[in-house]
Design a protein around this motif. Structure first.
Motif, short mmCIF file in Angstrom:
data_model
loop_
_atom_site.label_atom_id
_atom_site.label_comp_id
_atom_site.label_asym_id
_atom_site.label_seq_id
_atom_site.Cartn_x
_atom_site.Cartn_y
_atom_site.Cartn_z
N ALA A 195 0.86 -1.19 0.00
CA ALA A 195 0.00 0.00 0.00
C ALA A 195 0.89 1.24 0.00
CB ALA A 195 -0.89 -0.01 1.24
N GLY A 196 0.46 2.28 -0.66
CA GLY A 196 1.26 3.50 -0.69
C GLY A 196 2.08 3.58 -1.97
N ASP A 197 2.41 2.42 -2.52
CA ASP A 197 3.12 2.42 -3.80
C ASP A 197 2.13 2.86 -4.88
OD1 ASP A 197 5.80 0.83 -5.03
OD2 ASP A 197 4.13 1.11 -6.44
N ARG A 198 2.68 3.50 -5.93
CA ARG A 198 1.81 3.94 -7.01
C ARG A 198 1.09 2.75 -7.63
NH1 ARG A 198 3.50 5.21 -12.48
NH2 ARG A 198 1.69 6.12 -13.52
N TRP A 199 1.77 1.60 -7.65
CA TRP A 199 1.18 0.39 -8.21
C TRP A 199 0.81 -0.60 -7.11
CZ3 TRP A 199 -0.58 0.58 -12.91
CH2 TRP A 199 0.00 1.49 -13.81
N ALA A 200 0.32 -0.08 -5.99
CA ALA A 200 -0.04 -0.95 -4.86
C ALA A 200 -0.92 -2.11 -5.33
CB ALA A 200 -0.77 -0.13 -3.81
N ASN A 201 -0.65 -3.29 -4.78
CA ASN A 201 -1.43 -4.49 -5.07
C ASN A 201 -1.28 -5.01 -6.50
OD1 ASN A 201 -2.37 -4.62 -2.43
ND2 ASN A 201 -4.03 -3.19 -2.90
N HIS A 202 -0.26 -4.50 -7.20
CA HIS A 202 0.10 -5.12 -8.48
C HIS A 202 1.38 -5.94 -8.27
CE1 HIS A 202 -2.82 -2.19 -9.80
NE2 HIS A 202 -2.89 -2.84 -10.95
N TRP A 203 1.70 -6.79 -9.22
CA TRP A 203 2.83 -7.72 -9.04
C TRP A 203 4.13 -6.98 -8.75
CZ3 TRP A 203 1.54 -12.61 -8.57
CH2 TRP A 203 0.38 -13.07 -9.20
N THR A 204 4.86 -7.49 -7.77
CA THR A 204 6.20 -7.00 -7.49
C THR A 204 7.09 -7.38 -8.68
OG1 THR A 204 5.81 -7.42 -5.17
CG2 THR A 204 8.09 -7.03 -5.82
N SER A 205 7.04 -8.66 -9.04
CA SER A 205 7.65 -9.07 -10.30
C SER A 205 6.73 -10.12 -10.91
CB SER A 205 9.05 -9.62 -10.07
OG SER A 205 8.95 -10.81 -9.32
N SER A 206 6.70 -10.14 -12.22
CA SER A 206 5.73 -10.96 -12.93
C SER A 206 5.92 -12.46 -12.61
CB SER A 206 5.92 -10.72 -14.43
OG SER A 206 4.87 -11.32 -15.12
N PRO A 207 4.81 -13.20 -12.47
CA PRO A 207 4.94 -14.64 -12.21
C PRO A 207 5.65 -15.33 -13.38
CG PRO A 207 2.66 -13.92 -11.94
CD PRO A 207 3.41 -12.78 -12.54
N LEU A 208 6.31 -16.41 -13.05
CA LEU A 208 7.02 -17.18 -14.07
C LEU A 208 6.05 -17.64 -15.16
CD1 LEU A 208 9.85 -18.83 -14.40
CD2 LEU A 208 8.42 -20.76 -13.72
N ARG A 209 6.46 -17.49 -16.40
CA ARG A 209 5.63 -17.97 -17.51
C ARG A 209 5.87 -19.45 -17.72
NH1 ARG A 209 2.79 -14.69 -20.43
NH2 ARG A 209 2.21 -16.65 -21.38
N PHE A 210 4.84 -20.26 -17.52
CA PHE A 210 5.01 -21.70 -17.69
C PHE A 210 5.25 -22.06 -19.16
CE2 PHE A 210 2.74 -23.48 -13.65
CZ PHE A 210 3.47 -22.61 -12.88
N ASP A 211 4.71 -21.24 -20.05
CA ASP A 211 4.88 -21.64 -21.46
C ASP A 211 6.23 -21.17 -22.03
OD1 ASP A 211 4.20 -19.02 -21.66
OD2 ASP A 211 2.53 -19.30 -23.06
#
Lengths: 291, 85
Positions: A195-211
């Motif tokens: 919370a407080g971040d401009r992108w609060a509640n969005h991914w810190t880093s993108s989940p691994l792409r299984f494909d």
């Protein structure tokens, strides 16, 4: 209800789909057809496209496509005819037909029986007893349900009887309460920006792409073993729901009936189970990448 | 609920989405988010792949003893059945 526009009806493999049709596909029941996927390149372009680009096509990978309603009916007839053929063969004492049926369903039956009884040895006995029940009752099979549904109905009845005899009588629906009440976050909070971040509640880093995994990695026996362990570690009812839905392939209706759960509760439990198994796979792939 | 979905909210709706259980309005928000968020697209894809992997658990081999024992049971049933007719 039917979903696929003409673009992919009856087609398999890599298919070019018009942007318009893709909109329709994505807004439709795409969730039920997990066999349909945009390719990575297609997805990237589709995401960036502007509304005017009506005639552009995007590449999709289609692995299996439900057919139109009338053909679905036809498929049902074909499946029923196949069931009838197998049943006739069993009645005639055809060993090969029997062994094939055992090979097809045996491992899943042991897995489902294990949900009800103490251990694998007892589950194997339940399966054995089930097959005897199937053979004894084969003359009564009238094809009102599929052979598979009939088979598993006998299995769960046999397993329930055995569980009662073993003193395990707490129904799944009674156990579900505790699992539903538990509201721990399923995806680690630190995966999301605070919370407080401009992108609060969005991914810190993108989940691994299984494909993005190298060929064959996703469906390797090693990966399947990781999923198996993750499922074995789940709380009882979540394990039951994911086993019946995603391993044995039963509908939510059938699973709700069998486990005496409401549609909504079944979905919550399935969600927890799948989320945990996905996380276990992701951890496994990440560990392998670092190594 | 209105406004844009966050990633944290989306991951909790994934199963409802795949089950076709989201009301039209929520499904629209879900899909709008997906189109602009590579992270969530990747997450949803991972969930579909997970279901695919789980489906492979049906392909485990039965122990040969198990099959053999069942075959013996089948033969027993067959001869009893013939005798009973």
């Amino acid at each position: 209800m039917l979903l696929e526009p003409d673009a992919i009806r009856g087609r398999k493999g890599v298919v070019e789909v018009l942007g318009d049709e893709l909109d329709e596909l994505l807004a439709g029941e795409v969730g039920r057809v997990h066999a349909f996927m945009l390719t990575r390149e297609g997805r990237n372009r589709y995401k960036k496209r502007n509304a005017g680009a009506r005639t552009e096509t995007y590449r999709c990978n289609v692995t299996s496509v439900p057919t139109r309603g009338s053909e679905l009916g036809l498929e049902r007839d074909v499946a029923a005819a196949e069931d009838a053929r197998i049943v006739d063969a069993l009645r005639a004492g055809d060993e090969r037909a029997f062994v094939m049926l055992v090979q097809e369903h045996g491992a899943t039956m042991i897995r489902v029986a294990s949900l009800y009884v103490r251990n694998r040895a007892v589950a194997e006995e339940v399966v054995q007893e089930t097959w005897l029940g199937v053979l004894k009752g084969i003359d009564r099979f009238e094809g009102r349900s599929t052979l598979k549904t009939w088979l598993f109905r006998i299995l769960t009845n046999t397993a329930t009887t055995r569980a009662v005899r073993e003193g395990r009588t707490i129904p799944f629906s009674a156990l579900a309460g505790a699992e539903l009440g538990d509201d721990e976050p399923l995806v680690d909070a630190d995966r999301f920006l605070p919370a407080g971040d401009r992108w609060a509640n969005h991914w810190t880093s993108s989940p691994l792409r299984f494909d993005d995994l190298p060929d064959g990695r996703l469906l390797s026996s090693e990966t399947v073993a990781v999923a198996r362990t993750a499922i074995e570690e789940l709380p009882e009812v979540q394990r039951a729901v994911i086993t019946m839905r995603d391993v044995a392939g039963f509908s939510s209706e059938e699973v709700c009936g069998e486990l005496d759960l409401s549609e909504g509760n079944q979905r919550v439990l399935l969600h927890r189970a799948r989320t945990k198994v996905r996380a276990a796979l992701e951890r496994h792939f990440e560990a392998a990448e670092e190594a | 609920m209105s406004g844009e979905l966050t990633c944290k909210e989306l991951v909790e709706l994934v199963t409802a989405y795949l089950e076709g259980a989201l009301p039209a309005h929520d499904r629209k928000r879900f899909e709008e988010h997906l189109v602009v968020c590579a992270g969530c697209a990747s997450y949803l894809d991972g969930m579909r792949r997970t279901i695919e992997v789980t489906g492979r658990l049906t392909e485990e081999d039965l122990l040969p003893e198990t099959v053999r024992e069942l075959l013996i049971a089948f033969r027993g049933w067959k001869s009893a059945d013939v005798a009973g007719r």
